[in-house]
Design an enzyme around this catalytic site. Sequence first.
Site, PDB file in Angstrom:
ATOM      1  CD  GLU A 155      -2.946   1.189   2.289  1.00  0.00           C
ATOM      2  OE1 GLU A 155      -2.778   0.411   3.242  1.00  0.00           O
ATOM      3  OE2 GLU A 155      -3.864   1.991   2.206  1.00  0.00           O
ATOM      4  N   GLY A 169       2.613   2.505  10.817  1.00  0.00           N
ATOM      5  CA  GLY A 169       2.361   1.732  12.034  1.00  0.00           C
ATOM      6  C   GLY A 169       2.239   0.251  11.760  1.00  0.00           C
ATOM      7  CD  GLU A 194      -3.108  -2.168  10.637  1.00  0.00           C
ATOM      8  OE1 GLU A 194      -3.551  -2.375   9.493  1.00  0.00           O
ATOM      9  OE2 GLU A 194      -2.798  -1.026  11.055  1.00  0.00           O
ATOM     10  CG  HIS A 216      -7.825  -2.222   7.748  1.00  0.00           C
ATOM     11  ND1 HIS A 216      -8.669  -1.300   7.175  1.00  0.00           N
ATOM     12  CD2 HIS A 216      -6.750  -1.517   8.202  1.00  0.00           C
ATOM     13  CE1 HIS A 216      -8.124  -0.086   7.286  1.00  0.00           C
ATOM     14  NE2 HIS A 216      -6.973  -0.188   7.902  1.00  0.00           N
ATOM     15  CD  GLU A 231      -6.564   3.070   6.562  1.00  0.00           C
ATOM     16  OE1 GLU A 231      -6.760   2.890   7.774  1.00  0.00           O
ATOM     17  OE2 GLU A 231      -5.895   2.276   5.858  1.00  0.00           O
TER      18      GLU A 231
HETATM   19  N1  PHE Z   1      -3.229   0.828   5.793  1.00  0.00           N
HETATM   20  C1  PHE Z   1      -2.386   0.962   6.954  1.00  0.00           C
HETATM   21  C2  PHE Z   1      -3.336   1.143   8.134  1.00  0.00           C
HETATM   22  O1  PHE Z   1      -3.807   0.271   8.691  1.00  0.00           O
HETATM   23  C3  PHE Z   1      -1.446   2.088   6.930  1.00  0.00           C
HETATM   24  C4  PHE Z   1      -0.397   2.038   5.883  1.00  0.00           C
HETATM   25  C5  PHE Z   1      -0.514   2.804   4.746  1.00  0.00           C
HETATM   26  C6  PHE Z   1       0.693   1.237   6.045  1.00  0.00           C
HETATM   27  C7  PHE Z   1       0.456   2.784   3.765  1.00  0.00           C
HETATM   28  C8  PHE Z   1       1.669   1.205   5.084  1.00  0.00           C
HETATM   29  C9  PHE Z   1       1.548   1.988   3.949  1.00  0.00           C
HETATM   30  O2  PHE Z   1      -3.746   2.181   8.479  1.00  0.00           O
HETATM   31 ZN    ZN Z   2      -5.860   1.421   8.555  1.00  0.00          ZN
END
Ligand code: PHE
Ligand code: ZN
Length: 879
Positions: free
Chosen positions: A127, A268, A305, A308, A327
């Site tokens: 990501e 994170g 996480e 998600h 998010e």
């Molecule tokens: N998607 C991750 C989160 O849980 C954050 C993230 C974004 C990590 C981009 C790495 C790169 O919020």
């Molecule tokens: Zn997230």
Amino acid sequence: MLRHAGTAVRLADYQPTPYAIDTVELDFRLQPQTTRVTATLALTPRPGTPAGTPLTLDGDDLRLVSVRLDGTPLAAEAFEAGPDTFVLKVPPARPFRLTIETDLDPAANAALSGLYQSRGTWCTQCEAEGFRRITYFLDRPDVLAVYTTRIEAPAGAAPVLLANGNRVAAGTAADGATHFAVWHDPWPKPSYLFAMVAGDLGMVEDSFVTRTGREVTLRIYVEHGNEPRTAFAMDSLKRAMRWDEEVFGREYDLDIFMIVAVSDFNMGAMENKGLNIFNDKYVLADPDSATDQDYAGIERVIAHEYFHNWTGNRITCRDWFQLCLKEGLTVFRDQEFSSDARSRAVKRIGDVRLLRTAQFAEDSGPLAHPVRPEIYHEINNFYTATIYEKGAELIRTLKALIGEAAFAAGMDLYFARHDGEAATIEDFIACFAESAGRDLAPFLVWYRQAGTPRLTVRHSHDRAAGRLVLDIAQATPPTPGQPDKQPVPVPVRFGLVGPDGRDVVPSAISGAEVTGDVLHITAAQHRVVFEGVHEAVVPSLLRGFSAPVVLASDLGPADRLFLLAHDSDPFCRWEAAQGLALTDLVAMTQAVAAGQKPAASAGLIAALGTVAEDAALDPAFRALVLQLPGEGDIAREIGHDIDPAAIATARAALKQAIADALGERFRTLADALASNAPYVPDAAGSGRRALVNTLGDYLALLPGGPQRTLLAYRAADNMTDRLAAMTTLIAAGAPEAETALADFHDRHRADPLAIDKWLVAQATAPGGDTLEAVERLTRHPAFSFANPNRVRSLIGAFTMSNPAAFNRPDGAGYRFLADVVLDLDSRNPQLAARLASAFRTWRALESGRRALAEAQLKRIAARSPLSADVTDIVSRCLG
Ligand code: PHE
Ligand code: ZN
């Protein structure tokens, strides 16, 4: 990395891809020097795609080795391949398979995006657009495919081989030197959720039985030796899994769930399907090395996480403009989880505090952007407090607007209707419009419009007539690209607090719709009239912080003191104290700037004494009331021509005045709260420690205080108390701080996460020579520019959390930050850009500092080459 510098991506231009990718077979051959990746993509033209439409795949810094179409090598004229793109000029007008080989050098990948190495472990971060650094692909979230991953690696260097899904095969070559594993993920997913890991890691295993009786294997992988520090993370994971079943009706959907902790990570943690990869800071904890705050952070991020898996993975985003769809919603879910696990009131206040320091600050400067942006130049720069924290607030606001039942029904509808899809904010909101039977078009303005709405309230009460009138006006200040703003729907939770502290119920309310205790503000102006109010009441507004707005009310100090003492809503009690302190702090800053002696008001100080001693109140809540607004909060309240030094001086003066007035009582209280109970990082234990340590912050300002704090430092049997004592000594400017710092370093020298706290403590020290100390620490053996945690702890903390020192009047802080940004830019542009965003407050500074900051921003902007990431931040800051 210069690939799309200057290229704007617009929401309005969204088009589905002409081809779908149904399956992906990935084959990794990991070697110390090069890694060969073979990707076989099964592509299908989407209905309506004209025959022969070229297929354009994304790449980033790739080296093509070979390409085959349906197994046959492609003639050179049939395609074009560069580092950043691959074009198949005339694809077949039927399903076909494209096999692409690329060579990577993970050991040289300092950007920590794509496939890289962290202390010898191969891992991926995809990501937002890291997958294209592994292979050419339609690297966007609306392309959902089923992945099968084969990893082959040296058995000695990488005994552990992991990827998404379930392991379906494994074996070792005859010579025993290399081995392999094959993983299959049955759930279609976008490329940003792909992950693989290979390395020599320790592992802790547990299991979870879902509500339908399926057993799920849980594994946490860490560096050898860290296994005992995973217990809290594992416990948090199991509690999160149960909670999501009970509260959102969501069950896990694979046979195994894995977490891998790595030391080098830009963010994170990451929610890759079935294989979350974490910054080790959000996994590892024991009482000697982690604070109460760290424990709460681990619980929150592990849950985030995991959550998600449904909000993000099963239902993903159509495009990156919809980032808040996963998010904001997932932050809302983790906030609710933590509220249920701990104290809801304390959690709420903490979240509002974070929203204000991080998001309100962003929203009031040059980097302000809508929760659902309409244009971006570099998506990595949109992982912001606005997307995350304001995005979560909007879910909470929506819930306040439509009520709990309609909210729950809308969530169920969303999961049922969009499972397996890549959705938009409109899709999401439509579910609630349906469940609530309400037109939510006005609510969508919240997603389109940047800036923090300001509600101005004037009240008048004719007791004889029993009529209370509230004149409520709302306005949102202009933000970059959005000079004119529309009103937004603001649910204002309210109560009219009567003389005995109980809410007085009016006989009628006109001028705004009311449901339960929510007043629905929808227009720019409302005159709300409450009838039948004959007692003296104080309006308590925005209870629980029911919408992310600034509330400017005309309540005077006496009314605020009354709310602090009597409001039934804990958020508003805390807010009353903050408002009182802020009023004092602004006046005191003005006094300092005018060369006068700043004076605090007696009412606030007396009230703080009463709250501190009120045994009926949760100690954690009392601690929050005793903590003054931060220097950034004061700066935002003043708004322009900021002198950060004057603010720091005023704040220190108020702290000293509180200590002088209440010291005796605080000491008695702190002694009474002392406890020999063993350390437990739960709400009760951490609340008690927060209060004792907050009192300690004041006590250190009194004669003999630092000596006592040093004793507390030595007596501490856990990191929370030890770090608090050390930080207190530093904040007090006491010579004893040196003793504590030296001891801390020796005690924790082997633990990088503890050393991070040591770096933060020094970077946030008051005083004129903190910059020199920070510069010295960049050369300390424990520091490394290659590790994002170290960089954020030292440089991020200095520039973001030490306004007076960073904004030194001679501009040396700005020059230092510019040097660091320019130095990091070519290696880790994401990290460089994040650091550069500390310039975002520059326009609000007084003219001398403003000119010095601008000069450094321009110096960065003039550098060539400069990454797209940093180019985007500095040009928006200057724009
Ligand atoms: N998607 C991750 C989160 O849980 C954050 C993230 C974004 C990590 C981009 C790495 C790169 O919020
Ligand atoms: Zn997230």
